[in-house]
Write an enzyme that holds these catalytic residues in place. Structure first.
Site, PDB file in Angstrom:
ATOM      1  N   HIS A   1      -7.573  -5.575   0.369  1.00 51.76           N
ATOM      2  CA  HIS A   1      -6.399  -4.769   0.681  1.00 51.76           C
ATOM      3  C   HIS A   1      -5.856  -5.211   2.047  1.00 51.76           C
ATOM      4  CE1 HIS A   1      -4.150  -0.983  -0.038  1.00 51.76           C
ATOM      5  NE2 HIS A   1      -4.096  -0.910   1.288  1.00 51.76           N
TER       6      HIS A   1
ATOM      7  N   ASP B   1      -9.948  -3.980  -4.648  1.00 43.70           N
ATOM      8  CA  ASP B   1      -9.142  -2.903  -4.071  1.00 43.70           C
ATOM      9  C   ASP B   1      -9.292  -1.611  -4.873  1.00 43.70           C
ATOM     10  OD1 ASP B   1      -7.062  -1.275  -3.041  1.00 43.70           O
ATOM     11  OD2 ASP B   1      -5.809  -3.018  -2.646  1.00 43.70           O
TER      12      ASP B   1
ATOM     13  N   SER C   1       0.828  -1.202   0.000  1.00 47.97           N
ATOM     14  CA  SER C   1       0.000   0.000   0.000  1.00 47.97           C
ATOM     15  C   SER C   1       0.866   1.258   0.000  1.00 47.97           C
ATOM     16  CB  SER C   1      -0.955  -0.048   1.197  1.00 47.97           C
ATOM     17  OG  SER C   1      -1.949   0.929   1.097  1.00 47.97           O
TER      18      SER C   1
END
Length: 312
Positions: A281, A251, A155
């Site tokens: 995610h 996501d 991320s």
């Protein structure tokens, strides 16, 4: 494809972020409190040793944690945690770092950074590239100059990893052999809100509105088109390290990550893409409790090993 039922059951027990402005101290405390549930101590992978270190860069001290595997070392992985540039530390990333260390037989150097909104860009980037430079300059200590090196993150950590190899390329520094980008945020420009995956807003663990709050807090008053913020905005991706890009169908960051992988491929940079339709995610951090997440993490490590072997 529907989400894995075990994952759904776990997510039902996790508090959601309320709408509106984010209460950063509260979500940081929640992340720390959830760690024993999401990654029980009994599920954590065995490693040979764990050592805390610091990189001193001017007036800033960047925390590192070095994990050494049991048995022969096959490489060195610098891993940067996610959390919207606003949440996370070496403790929250510990179970994942252990799993990567044991599964890859690599020395893993996990690094943290100053968090936004208290410390917006460039603080997180500067801390992370200082850690990356430390890794490159300490390869002999970490296992040997001959070993392949990987930089990775999930991320926001994937964002930082991608930005770092661009910066290292542009300054002709010794860089990493491979990049591991787990559901990375690579486009923080205002127009990124128009990606179909952002519009679908289908991931229960990362809502598009929350993403916009995290982005605004990290970018601050900087130009979001700066490649150190938005790697996808870089003029050229030629000469970057081969990449393994991992995405999830639900996501909101999926489409920008795919766009980045496509740019790498068009520039004849070796790239492998994995897409999971039944996970969300942050799935790698749930591998201790969710069998599907563990299987997916194992697949990521297997594909990363193949990519490293191909370029070593």
């Amino acid at each position: 494809m529907s989400l894995d039922p075990v994952l759904q059951q776990l997510l039902a027990q996790v508090p959601t972020v309320p709408p509106g402005p984010i209460d950063y101290p509260t979500i940081r405390a929640q992340a720390a409190a959830l760690l024993p549930m999401i990654a029980p101590v009994a599920t954590r992978a065995e490693v040979k040793s764990v050592e805390d270190r610091k990189v001193v860069d001017g007036s800033v001290s960047v925390p590192l944690r070095i994990y050494r595997p049991v048995g022969d070392v096959t490489g060195i992985l610098h891993f940067i945690h996610g959390g919207g540039w606003s949440v996370g530390d070496l403790d929250t990333i510990d179970p994942t770092a252990r799993r990567l260390c044991a599964g890859l037989s690599m020395v893993v150097v996990a690094s943290s950074y100053r968090l936004s909104p208290e410390n917006p860009f460039p603080a997180g980037f500067e801390d992370s590239i200082a850690a990356a430079r430390w890794v490159q300059s300490h390869r002999q200590e970490l296992g040997g100059e001959h070993l392949p090196t990987v930089i990775g993150g999930d991320s926001a950590g994937g964002n930082l990893a991608a930005a770092i190899v661009i910066a290292m390329r542009d300054t002709a520094e010794q860089t990493f052999d491979v990049q591991l980008l787990l559901y990375p945020a690579v486009d923080l420009r205002p127009g990124a809100a128009e990606y179909p995956s952002r519009q679908r807003n289908a991931d229960p663990t990362l809502r598009a509105d929350d993403m916009s709050h995290y982005v605004d807090a990290y970018v601050g008053g900087a130009d979001a088109a700066d490649p150190r913020i938005s790697p996808l905005a870089v003029t050229s991706v030629e000469g970057l390290p081969p990449a393994l890009v991992v995405v999830q169908t639900v996501d909101p960051l999926r489409d920008e990550a795919i766009a980045y992988a496509d740019r790498l491929r068009d520039a004849v940079v070796p790239v492998d893409v994995i897409e999971f339709g039944n996970l969300t995610h942050g799935f790698v951090h749930m591998a201790g409790l969710v069998p599907a997440a563990a299987d997916a993490t194992d697949e990521v490590m297997e594909r990363l090993t193949k990519l490293v072997s191909a370029v070593a």
